[in-house]
Write a protein that holds these residues in place. Structure first.
Motif, mmCIF file in Angstrom:
data_model
loop_
_atom_site.group_PDB
_atom_site.id
_atom_site.type_symbol
_atom_site.label_atom_id
_atom_site.label_comp_id
_atom_site.label_asym_id
_atom_site.label_seq_id
_atom_site.Cartn_x
_atom_site.Cartn_y
_atom_site.Cartn_z
ATOM 1 N N GLU A 66 0.827 -1.195 0.000
ATOM 2 C CA GLU A 66 0.000 0.000 0.000
ATOM 3 C C GLU A 66 0.868 1.254 0.000
ATOM 4 O O GLU A 66 0.570 2.232 -0.698
ATOM 5 C CB GLU A 66 -0.922 -0.008 1.215
ATOM 6 N N ALA A 67 1.968 1.199 0.754
ATOM 7 C CA ALA A 67 2.870 2.350 0.782
ATOM 8 C C ALA A 67 3.475 2.587 -0.591
ATOM 9 O O ALA A 67 3.623 3.721 -1.040
ATOM 10 C CB ALA A 67 3.971 2.137 1.818
ATOM 11 N N ARG A 68 3.832 1.488 -1.293
ATOM 12 C CA ARG A 68 4.407 1.639 -2.625
ATOM 13 C C ARG A 68 3.377 2.201 -3.595
ATOM 14 O O ARG A 68 3.701 2.990 -4.468
ATOM 15 C CB ARG A 68 4.928 0.293 -3.125
ATOM 16 N N VAL A 69 2.122 1.754 -3.438
ATOM 17 C CA VAL A 69 1.087 2.215 -4.344
ATOM 18 C C VAL A 69 0.798 3.686 -4.143
ATOM 19 O O VAL A 69 0.654 4.448 -5.092
ATOM 20 C CB VAL A 69 -0.205 1.384 -4.146
ATOM 21 N N THR A 70 0.689 4.106 -2.880
ATOM 22 C CA THR A 70 0.293 5.472 -2.600
ATOM 23 C C THR A 70 1.469 6.450 -2.613
ATOM 24 O O THR A 70 1.270 7.628 -2.860
ATOM 25 C CB THR A 70 -0.411 5.552 -1.234
ATOM 26 N N GLU A 71 2.683 5.959 -2.393
ATOM 27 C CA GLU A 71 3.831 6.852 -2.331
ATOM 28 C C GLU A 71 5.031 6.266 -3.091
ATOM 29 O O GLU A 71 6.104 6.092 -2.529
ATOM 30 C CB GLU A 71 4.213 7.113 -0.878
ATOM 31 N N PRO A 72 4.858 5.971 -4.392
ATOM 32 C CA PRO A 72 5.967 5.347 -5.115
ATOM 33 C C PRO A 72 7.144 6.275 -5.359
ATOM 34 O O PRO A 72 8.215 5.811 -5.738
ATOM 35 C CB PRO A 72 5.327 4.909 -6.440
ATOM 36 N N LEU A 73 6.978 7.586 -5.150
ATOM 37 C CA LEU A 73 8.094 8.516 -5.346
ATOM 38 C C LEU A 73 8.825 8.822 -4.039
ATOM 39 O O LEU A 73 9.782 9.592 -4.050
ATOM 40 C CB LEU A 73 7.589 9.823 -5.970
ATOM 41 N N THR A 74 8.371 8.220 -2.958
ATOM 42 C CA THR A 74 9.015 8.457 -1.672
ATOM 43 C C THR A 74 10.406 7.826 -1.647
ATOM 44 O O THR A 74 10.583 6.669 -2.019
ATOM 45 C CB THR A 74 8.178 7.870 -0.526
ATOM 46 N N GLY A 75 11.389 8.604 -1.232
ATOM 47 C CA GLY A 75 12.740 8.068 -1.075
ATOM 48 C C GLY A 75 13.565 8.028 -2.337
ATOM 49 O O GLY A 75 14.662 7.461 -2.326
ATOM 50 N N VAL A 76 13.075 8.600 -3.437
ATOM 51 C CA VAL A 76 13.861 8.619 -4.670
ATOM 52 C C VAL A 76 14.305 10.051 -4.956
ATOM 53 O O VAL A 76 13.687 11.016 -4.519
ATOM 54 C CB VAL A 76 13.064 8.067 -5.871
ATOM 55 N N THR A 77 15.384 10.165 -5.699
ATOM 56 C CA THR A 77 15.882 11.484 -6.092
ATOM 57 C C THR A 77 15.098 11.975 -7.291
ATOM 58 O O THR A 77 15.117 11.342 -8.355
ATOM 59 C CB THR A 77 17.372 11.416 -6.442
ATOM 60 N N ALA A 78 14.401 13.084 -7.140
ATOM 61 C CA ALA A 78 13.577 13.645 -8.209
ATOM 62 C C ALA A 78 14.232 14.914 -8.747
ATOM 63 O O ALA A 78 14.967 15.603 -8.032
ATOM 64 C CB ALA A 78 12.185 13.965 -7.682
ATOM 65 N N PRO A 79 13.976 15.239 -10.002
ATOM 66 C CA PRO A 79 14.440 16.542 -10.500
ATOM 67 C C PRO A 79 13.819 17.663 -9.671
ATOM 68 O O PRO A 79 12.643 17.576 -9.287
ATOM 69 C CB PRO A 79 13.928 16.576 -11.948
ATOM 70 N N SER A 80 14.572 18.676 -9.386
ATOM 71 C CA SER A 80 14.040 19.794 -8.606
ATOM 72 C C SER A 80 12.938 20.516 -9.360
ATOM 73 O O SER A 80 12.154 21.266 -8.767
ATOM 74 C CB SER A 80 15.161 20.775 -8.255
ATOM 75 N N THR A 81 12.849 20.286 -10.663
ATOM 76 C CA THR A 81 11.844 20.929 -11.505
ATOM 77 C C THR A 81 10.537 20.140 -11.563
ATOM 78 O O THR A 81 9.568 20.597 -12.174
ATOM 79 C CB THR A 81 12.386 21.088 -12.930
ATOM 80 N N GLY A 226 16.926 7.286 -12.687
ATOM 81 C CA GLY A 226 16.273 6.039 -13.074
ATOM 82 C C GLY A 226 15.203 5.607 -12.087
ATOM 83 O O GLY A 226 14.111 5.168 -12.472
ATOM 84 N N ASP A 227 15.490 5.722 -10.793
ATOM 85 C CA ASP A 227 14.512 5.354 -9.769
ATOM 86 C C ASP A 227 13.308 6.286 -9.803
ATOM 87 O O ASP A 227 12.170 5.864 -9.560
ATOM 88 C CB ASP A 227 15.150 5.374 -8.377
ATOM 89 N N TRP A 228 13.542 7.546 -10.090
ATOM 90 C CA TRP A 228 12.429 8.491 -10.188
ATOM 91 C C TRP A 228 11.520 8.121 -11.362
ATOM 92 O O TRP A 228 10.288 8.168 -11.229
ATOM 93 C CB TRP A 228 12.953 9.913 -10.368
ATOM 94 N N VAL A 229 12.105 7.738 -12.479
ATOM 95 C CA VAL A 229 11.294 7.310 -13.625
ATOM 96 C C VAL A 229 10.429 6.116 -13.243
ATOM 97 O O VAL A 229 9.230 6.072 -13.548
ATOM 98 C CB VAL A 229 12.194 6.967 -14.833
ATOM 99 N N GLU A 230 11.025 5.154 -12.554
ATOM 100 C CA GLU A 230 10.260 3.980 -12.124
ATOM 101 C C GLU A 230 9.124 4.384 -11.195
ATOM 102 O O GLU A 230 7.987 3.913 -11.338
ATOM 103 C CB GLU A 230 11.174 2.981 -11.423
ATOM 104 N N GLY A 231 9.420 5.277 -10.240
ATOM 105 C CA GLY A 231 8.395 5.721 -9.305
ATOM 106 C C GLY A 231 7.288 6.500 -10.000
ATOM 107 O O GLY A 231 6.100 6.304 -9.712
ATOM 108 N N ALA A 232 7.663 7.390 -10.925
ATOM 109 C CA ALA A 232 6.663 8.178 -11.650
ATOM 110 C C ALA A 232 5.795 7.273 -12.514
ATOM 111 O O ALA A 232 4.580 7.496 -12.653
ATOM 112 C CB ALA A 232 7.357 9.237 -12.503
ATOM 113 N N THR A 233 6.406 6.245 -13.087
ATOM 114 C CA THR A 233 5.656 5.288 -13.898
ATOM 115 C C THR A 233 4.668 4.516 -13.035
ATOM 116 O O THR A 233 3.498 4.343 -13.396
ATOM 117 C CB THR A 233 6.618 4.322 -14.606
ATOM 118 N N ASN A 234 5.121 4.055 -11.873
ATOM 119 C CA ASN A 234 4.233 3.339 -10.963
ATOM 120 C C ASN A 234 3.082 4.228 -10.499
ATOM 121 O O ASN A 234 1.933 3.788 -10.390
ATOM 122 C CB ASN A 234 5.009 2.821 -9.759
ATOM 123 N N LEU A 235 3.397 5.480 -10.213
ATOM 124 C CA LEU A 235 2.362 6.410 -9.765
ATOM 125 C C LEU A 235 1.291 6.564 -10.834
ATOM 126 O O LEU A 235 0.092 6.604 -10.528
ATOM 127 C CB LEU A 235 2.991 7.767 -9.443
#
Length: 281
Positions: A66-81, A226-235
């Motif tokens: 459930e945490a992965r589903v609702t917060e897949p971008l948590t803990g990944v490095t995202a572009p500041s933009t 790469g991890d951010w792309v995976e998280g954004a895709t999952n989201l």
């Protein structure tokens, strides 16, 4: 021995045999009852252990899922933009991470390997640029990776989306041009796609500084985002509001207007502009 005595003795023996048989049956019945009680007790105890083990393992796993589903971008490095939905907004000035106040947000979810996304860009890219430059829309790019399976094992979708994120972070003025150039040079589906070096060369033609492009060629984009792309895709894929109403699944391109899925006919070059006008009203 008299006949009466003989008959009495036989009767006594029959009665004794019957009593013994009855006693044996009663003893066996008691043993059976005791064995059934022991068996049922063991089954209940074993079931309790299994249920306890299931709850011990399954509930935390479900909580983690459930945490992965609702917060897949948590803990990944995202572009500041980027925003918290995995989108990178481009406002009137054409700079990643900016937005124009009062403008309609047009979200575009795309995969650089998706041929239909290429068609969308070809039909609507120029008009979106005009609307954006006029201050009518903010174009919110959502690079996702749902077609890695269609790039012969090279993970092109992830690498190209990470390159877009890398440009957004390190050369934000060039993201819009880079995005357009990637579709102009889009590889065919079910091929190896483009190498990191080829993506870097496309970035240079879009005005991305050489030092930034060279790091894309070296694989730094995937390392950083790469991890951010995976998280954004999952989201995106786990969001029921983005799912196709007919199939119930997420696909690309998916277009949103002010965060709501838009299912208009984008193959009509005027339809999206009309939808933006309606949203403004």
């Amino acid at each position: 021995m008299s006949t009466n005595e003989s008959r009495q003795t036989k009767a006594d023996r029959r009665d004794a045999a019957r009593a013994e048989a009855l006693a044996l049956r009663e003893a066996q019945a008691k043993r059976d009852k005791r064995n059934r009680a022991i068996t049922i007790g063991a089954l209940v105890g074993g079931l309790a252990v299994l249920i306890g083990a299931f709850l011990w393992v399954f509930i935390p796993a479900m909580n983690q899922k459930e945490a992965r589903v609702t917060e897949p971008l948590t803990g990944v490095t995202a572009p500041s933009t980027a925003n918290d939905t995995g989108g990178i907004s481009i406002g009137a000035e054409g700079v990643a991470g900016t937005s124009t106040d009062g403008a309609v947000d047009v979200g575009v979810y795309f995969d650089y390997m998706c041929p239909i996304c290429g068609q969308f860009e070809e039909i609507n890219g120029a008009s979106l640029d005009q609307l954006r430059e006029a201050g009518d829309v903010n174009v919110v790019l959502h690079p996702v990776a749902i077609l890695n399976r269609a790039s012969s094992g090279t993970q092109f979708s992830t690498r190209s989306a990470a390159a877009a994120a890398y440009v957004a972070e390190h050369a934000p003025e060039q993201l819009n041009a880079f995005n357009s150039a990637m579709f102009v040079n889009q590889p065919e589906e079910n091929t190896a796609g483009l190498t990191d070096q080829q993506i870097a060369e496309i970035a240079k033609t879009a005005g991305v500084p050489a030092d930034v492009a060279d790091k894309i060629a070296a694989g730094d984009a995937v390392d950083e985002f790469g991890d951010w792309v995976e998280g954004a895709t999952n989201l995106a894929t786990q969001n029921p509001d983005l799912a196709n109403p007919q199939s119930g699944a997420f696909g690309t391109p998916t277009i949103t207007i002010d965060g709501e899925r838009w299912d208009g006919n984008w193959t009509d070059p005027t339809a999206l502009s009309a939808a933006v006008e309606a949203a403004k009203g």
